[in-house]
Design an enzyme around this catalytic site. Structure first.
Site, PDB file in Angstrom:
ATOM      1  N   ASP A   1       0.858  -1.187   0.000  1.00 38.96           N
ATOM      2  CA  ASP A   1       0.000   0.000   0.000  1.00 38.96           C
ATOM      3  C   ASP A   1       0.890   1.232   0.000  1.00 38.96           C
ATOM      4  OD1 ASP A   1      -2.086   1.698  -0.009  1.00 38.96           O
ATOM      5  OD2 ASP A   1      -3.000   1.008   1.859  1.00 38.96           O
TER       6      ASP A   1
ATOM      7  N   CYS B   1       0.339   4.781   1.658  1.00 34.01           N
ATOM      8  CA  CYS B   1      -0.777   4.764   2.603  1.00 34.01           C
ATOM      9  C   CYS B   1      -0.467   5.865   3.620  1.00 34.01           C
ATOM     10  CB  CYS B   1      -0.841   3.410   3.300  1.00 34.01           C
ATOM     11  SG  CYS B   1      -2.211   3.306   4.448  1.00 34.01           S
TER      12      CYS B   1
ATOM     13  N   ASN C   1      -7.853  -1.741   7.695  1.00 28.14           N
ATOM     14  CA  ASN C   1      -7.705  -0.729   8.749  1.00 28.14           C
ATOM     15  C   ASN C   1      -7.923   0.695   8.227  1.00 28.14           C
ATOM     16  OD1 ASN C   1      -5.388  -0.394   7.306  1.00 28.14           O
ATOM     17  ND2 ASN C   1      -3.979  -0.603   9.031  1.00 28.14           N
TER      18      ASN C   1
ATOM     19  N   PHE D   1     -10.051   4.011   7.221  1.00 22.56           N
ATOM     20  CA  PHE D   1     -11.250   4.588   7.840  1.00 22.56           C
ATOM     21  C   PHE D   1     -11.345   6.084   7.574  1.00 22.56           C
ATOM     22  CE2 PHE D   1      -7.861   4.897  11.063  1.00 22.56           C
ATOM     23  CZ  PHE D   1      -7.896   6.251  11.335  1.00 22.56           C
TER      24      PHE D   1
ATOM     25  N   HIS E   1      -7.807   7.885   6.617  1.00 21.40           N
ATOM     26  CA  HIS E   1      -6.687   6.945   6.507  1.00 21.40           C
ATOM     27  C   HIS E   1      -6.919   6.033   5.302  1.00 21.40           C
ATOM     28  CE1 HIS E   1      -4.492   3.146   8.174  1.00 21.40           C
ATOM     29  NE2 HIS E   1      -3.700   3.826   7.392  1.00 21.40           N
TER      30      HIS E   1
ATOM     31  N   SER F   1      -6.781   3.106  17.512  1.00 16.73           N
ATOM     32  CA  SER F   1      -7.853   2.218  17.093  1.00 16.73           C
ATOM     33  C   SER F   1      -9.162   2.998  17.217  1.00 16.73           C
ATOM     34  CB  SER F   1      -7.883   0.998  17.993  1.00 16.73           C
ATOM     35  OG  SER F   1      -8.080   1.410  19.315  1.00 16.73           O
ATOM     36  N   MET F   2     -10.232   2.492  16.611  1.00 19.71           N
ATOM     37  CA  MET F   2     -11.445   3.316  16.496  1.00 19.71           C
ATOM     38  C   MET F   2     -12.166   3.596  17.817  1.00 19.71           C
ATOM     39  SD  MET F   2     -13.813   0.626  14.526  1.00 19.71           S
ATOM     40  CE  MET F   2     -13.360  -1.074  14.701  1.00 19.71           C
TER      41      MET F   2
ATOM     42  N   HIS G   1       3.608   5.482  13.516  1.00 26.04           N
ATOM     43  CA  HIS G   1       2.531   5.821  12.573  1.00 26.04           C
ATOM     44  C   HIS G   1       1.149   5.466  13.095  1.00 26.04           C
ATOM     45  CE1 HIS G   1       1.820   1.633  11.706  1.00 26.04           C
ATOM     46  NE2 HIS G   1       1.122   1.864  10.621  1.00 26.04           N
TER      47      HIS G   1
ATOM     48  N   GLY H   1      -0.476   0.190  16.040  1.00 20.66           N
ATOM     49  CA  GLY H   1       0.199  -1.073  15.736  1.00 20.66           C
ATOM     50  C   GLY H   1      -0.626  -2.249  16.227  1.00 20.66           C
TER      51      GLY H   1
END
Lengths: 475, 137
Positions: free
Chosen positions: A93, A96, A200, A202, A232, A374-375, A398, A401
């Site tokens: 990617d 990304c 991942n 979003f 993202h 995370s969301m 970044h 993880g």
């Protein structure tokens, strides 16, 4: 017994052994280290250290985890004179990355319309496996995207000129060669501009809940309570295909140039060779597609806001930064400036104040670094530092993880249950895959605050602001 | 050795373990394993027939090229695979006929970016062939 040698609370050296040309250097707290050991991070850091022309260290950031070839969270700088360039050290990617938008509003002001806003965003910004964008491009038009990146999108009316000032390289990587991507890469990109994708990736609506450096936050246009949007995504299918095409050609290049590596996924060619230059051009094209993609999504997001809220909320780009890329940069090595190919795979550039690459508006404070969590937890805005410049080629973490496989995550929670759980936390989720949602459950990720604390403690970036999610469009 | 595949957990990606008594069933198992990661399988009756061949390199090169061809067909072309005819299979080459049809919508559980070379080694044992590979998802 640990293979790592403690340097200080946040730095651990992996001494040279076997085929390693340089030692490894891992940024982590002592608590994080056993995971690095148990997984294959140490092994992958050692494999990267075998790249010809690697300078000083094979690095891993605090969010590093087991990847393929290079660990996710890995960084390697190779000499542009006599070093190599490796598609495997960038990943599939290509480019990304994340883009942060700020609004003029406080998050509390959209609370009443949040469900409607999320529905509109979900309808307007295509997401999910195989999603197609609203911009179907002809092959010549896509080649223009490869050349011009986000500038193409703005020229077409999908954004404002000011947006480009807050995108790395003004929206287009100069090294891009639009003719390099194969016909298959073109085909895979033609209908994917303006799509989030899945996994991942979003789009999140967030609220700024804490500001650590008010002065720097003000320069970035951030204030407590503010509504922000974090996007993202990356280069989608055309990036995957470019990586695949060049991994194939680099397999033979590695034989041609007599390069032997412990992992074929790291296959490479001398930077100055025809194969190396060709990859740089194609990778640049994918990077530009990714920037155009995030620009197109910005445009769609503005349209959705206008439709749902009924007025322009002054959405402005704070910054757009890639975390899977190889960039040619000038760095000081043993007292002299050298041109290096800095491979970052799951790692973010974090340049300090004064660097000419930064937008003028940020040159006095340093680069905004966007670290999504995370969301269900938090995301951070950090700022680049001089320590990063000296130690990590101006790089920091970044994201949170991953620490748990998708399979494990699925065993622990069902998508519907997670959806309800997040709703109770005040987070509106929109997705077309509950299974995908469960695979990306917050507990499958490391604690982003611990990752950020390690970056801050090591001095490779400083905390500026923390945001909490209030709405998530999940790919 | 009975032909088969197993999906292996990986922190950020997904893995496949393959085993088969001969090259033809080995490449077929790989395809079935890949489809399983997509949440799909060989099914239905397709009218389209595609030919694909690859020659040269190592068994790892053939395997990666084969799976990445399928990633393109399934992920990008939305080709629902109904059958595979392995016409020729060897450590250094593969010739197949792929049966199926293009769909306007092809529901898949996840996106696969590519099959990788990471740690990949195809082992030829007395009882058959085995391999473990990582898919970038």
């Amino acid at each position: 017994m640990s293979r790592f040698r403690r340097i200080d609370d946040y730095r651990w050296e992996l001494p040279r052994a076997g085929a390693m040309r340089v030692p490894g250097l891992v940024y982590a707290t002592e608590r994080m280290l056993p995971k690095f050991e148990a997984e294959k991070v140490a092994e992958q850091v050692a494999n990267v250290a075998a790249l010809p022309g690697i300078v000083r260290y094979s690095l891993a950031m605090p969010d590093a985890h087991w990847g393929y070839g290079m660990p996710v969270g890995g960084v390697a700088a190779t000499s542009a004179e006599d070093g190599v360039i490796s598609p495997g050290a960038v990943g599939y990617d290509i480019s990304c990355g994340v883009r942060l938008l700020r609004s003029d509003l406080k998050a509390a002001e959209v609370k009443a319309v949040l469900p409607k806003l999320m529905d509109t965003l979900f309808k307007t910004v295509p997401s999910g496996v195989g999603s197609e964008g609203p911009f179907r491009l002809s092959q010549p038009e896509l080649r223009k995207v490869f050349a011009q990146g986000a500038r193409w999108a703005v020229a077409k009316g999908y954004g404002e000129r000011a947006d480009l000032e807050a995108v790395e390289d003004g929206g287009a990587l100069a090294e891009a060669d639009p003719e390099r991507p194969s016909p298959r890469a073109v085909e895979r990109g033609q209908n994917q501009l303006g799509t989030l994708g899945s996994g991942n990736h979003f789009l999140e609506l967030q609220e700024v809940v804490e500001v650590y450096e008010p002065g720097t936050a003000a320069v970035f246009g951030l204030f407590p309570g503010q509504l922000t949007v974090l996007i993202h995504t990356g280069s989608r299918g055309c990036g995957y295909q470019i990586c695949d095409d060049f991994l194939r050609s680099m397999q033979s290049a590695a034989r041609k140039y007599n390069i032997s590596l412990p992992d074929r996924q790291l296959c490479c060619a001398p930077f100055a060779s025809p194969e190396g230059r060709a990859y740089l051009g194609a990778m640049g094209a994918a990077a530009n597609f990714a920037r155009a993609n995030r620009q197109a999504i910005t445009h769609l997001t503005r349209q959705a806001f206008l439709r749902a809220v009924g007025r322009d909320l002054g959405l402005r780009v704070v910054y757009d930064v890639a975390h899977n890329l190889c960039q040619v940069e000038e760095h000081e090595v043993a007292g002299r400036m050298r041109r290096l190919c800095v491979h970052r795979k799951g790692a973010t550039r974090a340049f300090p104040a004064g660097r000419p690459e930064l937008p003028e508006a940020y040159r006095a404070v340093g680069q905004p670094v966007l670290v999504p969590g995370s969301m269900g937890t938090a995301s951070y805005v950090l700022v680049g530092t001089e320590t990063a410049m000296q130690e990590t080629w101006g790089t920091t973490a970044h994201g949170a993880g991953r620490m748990m496989s998708r399979h494990q995550a699925l065993k622990q929670i069902q998508g519907q249950a997670l959806f309800n759980q997040l709703k109770r936390l005040g987070i509106e989720v929109r997705t077309d895959s509950f299974r995908g949602l469960a695979e990306e459950a917050p507990f499958a990720y490391k604690d982003v605050s611990e990752v950020v604390a390690a970056c801050h403690g090591a001095g490779i970036s400083r905390k500026v602001a923390r945001m909490r999610p209030i709405g998530v469009v999940k790919g | 050795m009975k032909p088969g595949f197993r999906i292996l957990p990986h922190t950020s990606e997904m893995g496949l373990e393959l085993k088969a008594p001969d090259w033809a069933s080995f490449y077929r198992c790989a395809a079935e394993g890949l489809l399983a990661v997509y949440g799909a399988r060989l099914e239905g009756r397709g009218r389209a027939r595609l030919s694909w061949s690859f020659r040269g390199g190592s068994p790892e090169d053939v395997l990666v090229a084969w799976l990445n061809e399928l990633v393109f067909l399934v992920g990008t072309k939305r080709f629902r695979l109904s059958g595979l005819e392995v016409l020729q299979a060897a450590p250094d080459g593969l010739r197949v006929r792929i049966l199926g049809e293009r769909r306007r919508r092809l529901p898949l559980e996840r996106e696969i970016k590519a099959a990788t070379y990471h740690g990949l080694k195809v082992r030829a044992l007395r009882s058959g062939l085995t391999a473990r590979l990582i898919l970038d998802v």
